[in-house]
Motif scaffolding. Structure first.
Motif, mmCIF file in Angstrom:
data_model
loop_
_atom_site.group_PDB
_atom_site.id
_atom_site.type_symbol
_atom_site.label_atom_id
_atom_site.label_comp_id
_atom_site.label_asym_id
_atom_site.label_seq_id
_atom_site.Cartn_x
_atom_site.Cartn_y
_atom_site.Cartn_z
ATOM 1 N N GLY A 12 0.779 -1.226 0.000
ATOM 2 C CA GLY A 12 0.000 0.000 0.000
ATOM 3 C C GLY A 12 0.812 1.278 0.000
ATOM 4 O O GLY A 12 0.258 2.367 -0.157
ATOM 5 N N ASP A 37 -2.708 -3.594 0.353
ATOM 6 C CA ASP A 37 -3.266 -4.459 1.390
ATOM 7 C C ASP A 37 -4.508 -3.856 2.024
ATOM 8 O O ASP A 37 -5.476 -4.554 2.325
ATOM 9 C CB ASP A 37 -2.210 -4.719 2.474
ATOM 10 C CG ASP A 37 -1.115 -5.659 1.990
ATOM 11 O OD1 ASP A 37 -1.385 -6.446 1.064
ATOM 12 O OD2 ASP A 37 0.000 -5.609 2.537
ATOM 13 N N GLU A 38 -4.469 -2.533 2.219
ATOM 14 C CA GLU A 38 -5.604 -1.862 2.843
ATOM 15 C C GLU A 38 -6.728 -1.696 1.820
ATOM 16 O O GLU A 38 -6.569 -1.075 0.777
ATOM 17 C CB GLU A 38 -5.176 -0.492 3.369
ATOM 18 C CG GLU A 38 -6.233 0.223 4.192
ATOM 19 C CD GLU A 38 -5.727 1.518 4.776
ATOM 20 O OE1 GLU A 38 -6.556 2.321 5.217
ATOM 21 O OE2 GLU A 38 -4.498 1.725 4.777
ATOM 22 N N HIS A 178 -7.914 8.439 6.225
ATOM 23 C CA HIS A 178 -6.765 7.618 5.850
ATOM 24 C C HIS A 178 -5.892 7.244 7.040
ATOM 25 O O HIS A 178 -4.854 6.607 6.864
ATOM 26 C CB HIS A 178 -5.919 8.360 4.815
ATOM 27 C CG HIS A 178 -6.712 8.850 3.634
ATOM 28 N ND1 HIS A 178 -7.218 10.123 3.542
ATOM 29 C CD2 HIS A 178 -7.104 8.202 2.510
ATOM 30 C CE1 HIS A 178 -7.868 10.260 2.411
ATOM 31 N NE2 HIS A 178 -7.817 9.124 1.766
ATOM 32 N N ARG A 193 1.704 7.536 10.259
ATOM 33 C CA ARG A 193 0.486 6.739 10.210
ATOM 34 C C ARG A 193 0.075 6.384 11.632
ATOM 35 O O ARG A 193 0.836 5.774 12.378
ATOM 36 C CB ARG A 193 0.710 5.466 9.391
ATOM 37 C CG ARG A 193 -0.534 4.619 9.223
ATOM 38 C CD ARG A 193 -0.319 3.534 8.205
ATOM 39 N NE ARG A 193 -1.541 2.791 7.959
ATOM 40 C CZ ARG A 193 -1.681 1.898 6.980
ATOM 41 N NH1 ARG A 193 -0.667 1.649 6.172
ATOM 42 N NH2 ARG A 193 -2.830 1.277 6.804
#
Length: 244
Positions: A12, A37-38, A178, A193
């Motif tokens: 990702g 992946d997400e 996000h 993140r």
């Protein structure tokens, strides 16, 4: 390039995606889809896992930066951060076109992927511009905090704005769409993140909110209230993050 009957799956991230591009060129094929992946979806096609390799990603990054020019690089990098459906496939098609046309690929407005990426990047820039004025901060222990819910990943455009505008402040902006956090301090900024939840506003903050709402109602002219015009200048989906 042949059309492959498989889906590329990567972690990702931008480097992971560049490894997907490297694999496309190495195998001389275009996959049925490229998924991070997400948010990955079930597919009828078999899945090929693409591992992230810094050296491979660096080779593709260097080619884009040094050979294709700034406009192609901006479409690829900014398009990757947009909410454009199947953005990875559009970027791959852009880069395949750039192998033939070089920097001129960014001006191929008749190409479906180039047109889609241009529209997505423009939309992201517009959203970032609006958020520079719509964000409302709450102070928590000397830190200005805010939560936003943008369509695109716009924190990389908000960082230079707020760090330059308020170099003496500590700022934290959370993108809950996000799950990214922007921090600004002493004129510097970065993005990490994370998933965060800010504490509720204290009594002083609540008093300031009530004063601002009273001021907002006082300066309004009831006879000239025009909700449709208001939504033109202040889109309704931003109202939830605005104190007034």
């Amino acid at each position: 390039m042949k059309q492959a009957s498989e889906v590329y799956r990567y972690d990702g991230g931008w480097q992971g995606f560049l490894c997907c591009v490297f694999t496309c060129f190495e195998r001389r094929e275009v996959p049925a889809d490229i998924q991070g992946d997400e948010g990955a979806q079930q597919s009828l096609y078999p899945v090929r896992r693409i591992a992230t390799d810094a050296s491979r990603a660096g080779r593709v990054e260097g080619w884009i930066r040094n050979t294709l020019g700034g406009e192609v690089r901006e479409l690829a990098c900014e398009g990757f951060l947009s909410s454009l459906p199947q953005r990875e496939m559009h970027i791959v098609r852009l880069l395949l076109l750039a192998r033939q046309l070089g920097p001129l690929a960014a001006s191929a407005h008749g190409d479906r992927s180039v047109s889609a990426l241009r529209a997505a990047v423009y939309s992201m820039h517009q959203e970032a511009h609006l958020l520079t004025g719509f964000i409302r901060f709450v102070e928590h222990q000397g830190v200005l905090t805010a939560t936003i819910s943008p369509k695109h990943q716009v924190l990389h455009r908000l960082g230079p704005h707020f760090s330059g505008r308020f170099p003496g402040e500590r700022i934290v902006i959370y993108d809950d769409t996000h799950e990214r956090v922007l921090w600004c301090q002493a004129g510097r900024w970065g993005i990490v993140r994370a998933s965060v939840r800010f504490p509720p506003p204290d009594g002083a903050e609540e008093q300031w909110r009530q004063l601002w709402k009273r001021f907002y109602r006082t300066i309004g002219i009831e006879g000239r209230e025009n909700p449709r015009c208001r939504m033109t200048h202040m889109p309704k989906r931003y109202w939830g993050m605005m104190t007034e």
